[in-house]
Design a protein around this motif. Structure first.
Motif: not given
Length: 157
Positions: A43-48, A108-123
């Protein structure tokens, strides 16, 4: 006294049911955490970069798979509970449920943390996408290891 000599006490079913509970409960908690945290990042990444939304759904899908691992083991355990249920089988299936459940929680914890940082970084840097996917695969396999151990335990008795 007859129950002490018997290998099939009435409470042995409790341990099997707790194994099924732990399998689905903990793995679903891990999947929910991974989905929620990754979803915040999306959601944060989708703004940009709204054009990257569908590409960024991968962590959410991978988190959902964690719950499927727990569901498979929980259904196996629940399906084996019957009137001839031994205490040893109950203990082993409790261990199987804990194995897949806690491994799913950690994954699930690992996927959540990596997914959050990863999609923001990919933006901001699209080259991070492949690295994010590789790390997510390594996080996902933690849950798979738990399911493998659980199925191995399940087949012991």
């Amino acid at each position: 006294m007859a129950e002490a000599a018997n290998d099939k006490p009435s409470y042995s079913v409790f341990f099997g049911a707790m194994g099924a509970f732990c399998a689905i409960c903990f793995s679903s908690l891990g999947a929910a955490y991974g989905t929620a945290i990754s979803g915040v990042g999306i959601a944060t990444m989708a703004v940009q970069r709204p054009d990257l939304i569908m590409k960024s759904i991968i962590p959410v899908v991978m988190a959902g798979i964690i719950a499927i691992y727990g569901l498979v083991v929980a259904v196996l355990i629940a399906g084996s509970i019957n009137s001839e249920y031994s205490i040893q089988k109950g203990y082993i299936q409790l261990g199987a449920g804990l194995a897949v459940g806690l491994a799913g929680l950690a994954a699930g914890f690992a996927i959540g943390i990596v997914g959050d940082a990863g999609v923001r970084g990919t933006a901001t840097q699209p080259r991070l996408f492949v690295g994010m996917i590789l790390i997510l695969i390594f996080a996902e396999v933690l849950g798979l290891y738990g399911m493998i151990v659980a199925i191995y335990l399940y087949t012991k008795l």
